[in-house]
Scaffold this motif. Sequence first.
Motif, PDB file in Angstrom:
ATOM      1  N   ARG A  58     -16.586  20.359  88.435  1.00 47.57           N
ATOM      2  CA  ARG A  58     -18.257  19.974  88.604  1.00 47.57           C
ATOM      3  C   ARG A  58     -18.667  20.026  90.007  1.00 47.57           C
ATOM      4  O   ARG A  58     -19.847  20.071  90.282  1.00 47.57           O
ATOM      5  CB  ARG A  58     -18.172  18.209  88.246  1.00 47.57           C
ATOM      6  N   SER A  88     -22.344  28.126  88.648  1.00 48.85           N
ATOM      7  CA  SER A  88     -23.569  27.915  89.361  1.00 48.85           C
ATOM      8  C   SER A  88     -23.325  27.302  90.781  1.00 48.85           C
ATOM      9  O   SER A  88     -22.625  26.369  90.926  1.00 48.85           O
ATOM     10  CB  SER A  88     -24.638  26.729  88.431  1.00 48.85           C
ATOM     11  N   PHE A  90     -24.662  24.859  93.425  1.00 48.62           N
ATOM     12  CA  PHE A  90     -25.673  23.701  93.752  1.00 48.62           C
ATOM     13  C   PHE A  90     -26.343  23.476  94.820  1.00 48.62           C
ATOM     14  O   PHE A  90     -27.340  23.057  95.024  1.00 48.62           O
ATOM     15  CB  PHE A  90     -24.810  22.576  93.233  1.00 48.62           C
TER      16      PHE A  90
ATOM     17  N   HIS B 115     -32.432  19.710  80.428  1.00 54.50           N
ATOM     18  CA  HIS B 115     -31.743  19.656  81.652  1.00 54.50           C
ATOM     19  C   HIS B 115     -33.129  20.152  82.743  1.00 54.50           C
ATOM     20  O   HIS B 115     -33.257  21.208  82.976  1.00 54.50           O
ATOM     21  CB  HIS B 115     -30.741  20.807  81.867  1.00 54.50           C
ATOM     22  N   ASN B 121     -26.953  24.423  85.495  1.00 52.72           N
ATOM     23  CA  ASN B 121     -25.574  23.819  85.195  1.00 52.72           C
ATOM     24  C   ASN B 121     -24.799  24.331  84.111  1.00 52.72           C
ATOM     25  O   ASN B 121     -25.307  24.383  83.036  1.00 52.72           O
ATOM     26  CB  ASN B 121     -25.894  22.114  85.024  1.00 52.72           C
TER      27      ASN B 121
END
Lengths: 244, 244
Positions: A58, A88, A90, B115, B121
């Motif tokens: 995460r 992805s 962030f 989302h 994500n």
Amino acid sequence: MRNFKVIMAYDGSRYHGFQRQSNSLAVQQVVEDALKKLLKEKVTIFGCSRTDTGVHAREFVFNFFSESTITPRGIVYGANDLLPDDISFFSCVEVDELFNARYNCIGKEYEYIIHNSEIKNPFYYKKACKHWFEIDAELLNEQSKDFIGTYDFKSFCSTDCDKDITVRTIHDFSVSREGDIVKFKVSGDGFLYNMVRIMIGTLLYINDGKIDRDSIKEIIKKMDRRKAGKTVVPDGLYLNKVFY
Amino acid sequence: MRNFKVIMAYDGSRYHGFQRQSNSLAVQQVVEDALKKLLKEKVTIFGCSRTDTGVHAREFVFNFFSESTITPRGIVYGANDLLPDDISFFSCVEVDELFNARYNCIGKEYEYIIHNSEIKNPFYYKKACKHWFEIDAELLNEQSKDFIGTYDFKSFCSTDCDKDITVRTIHDFSVSREGDIVKFKVSGDGFLYNMVRIMIGTLLYINDGKIDRDSIKEIIKKMDRRKAGKTVVPDGLYLNKVFY
């Protein structure tokens, strides 16, 4: 050279872990390929952790050096366009040249998710471990506290482990239930190969009566992998946070 | 003939909806094939709904007739062994011969998950719709209440719709936010082809300023598909509950 620190997330289902391998697909290779395409230069990324095949993240931190004049925002949006849907970025920030995502890491938090039910649920496939036998989350929460502290965790390390020093500090451990989902959360200064998965496996053995209650401290003392429980599947394991 | 009512869940990502098709994989075909293998007889299942390509179901009801002497529990466990990981039977009961999952259904509840973030994500891939522009969940919750009632929903029906009667009753509609996830929940006595996805698309157009606030009742009155918003992607749509 500019040094960039990136926080990314990935669904590890179809990857052989983070670290680049010669004959199977790893997250590192996919990310390096995307950055090479974006920055028009060969890039090596330094990850905070290896993570095993099938393990999810995460929040995974890595750094890389580049001559590019791109903005950190440009790296996030540019890479996300090039990366597959299961990886992805962030965020990205420019950091001091001395920063290294692996060596400067002072701690990590993992979560392990178990779907505790007799019946499979399609939405947890590859996202949680399935356990049929009813889990007493309150009991395991109590038992898990025995992992907290600084110990030699040799009993909780895969026999493939190549580390000389197997002493680690566990800061916190908790087990809780939400409906048919049981969540294990553990944080520490570092984890040995398969350590989290063997700790969860040991708690499950205590739950199922295969290992006596209140024996975790004794298993730690034995420094013998055979005394601990099985290594649970990677599907339910999430690298949650990385501390610097 | 014995009549069985089954509640199942499926991740619709890789299926062309529920209904069997000649040239693409549908949930119905996979379930019928599993039941045929389990019961050693050709089985036709009657689903509560068609559901579109990519739509998920947390609770989908169907019934089927069989000569088999198998127990309902045997159907659940036997079929789950044969079904792929993205389809699961939750329960099975024997019902009156007159029960039909489609015709006896008196209502359904859907959830749509967005989302709401600039950054993708990996854990929401194929499980939620992505919307960049910030969603005012409170505003949309207010606006959504204008759908509640009995109306001719022709404006909210795909032009491919083959129904003569387009009057439906919406019992409840709500919009709420949890972090960067916005959830739309709608229940009614029945839904036209693409109706939920067009209602959500219309609310998003109101959010983004492409359709005026407080114009839902007017759009309903126009009975013209072109007045409503776009049809949002199926990825975020879940059939949540089916009422009998």
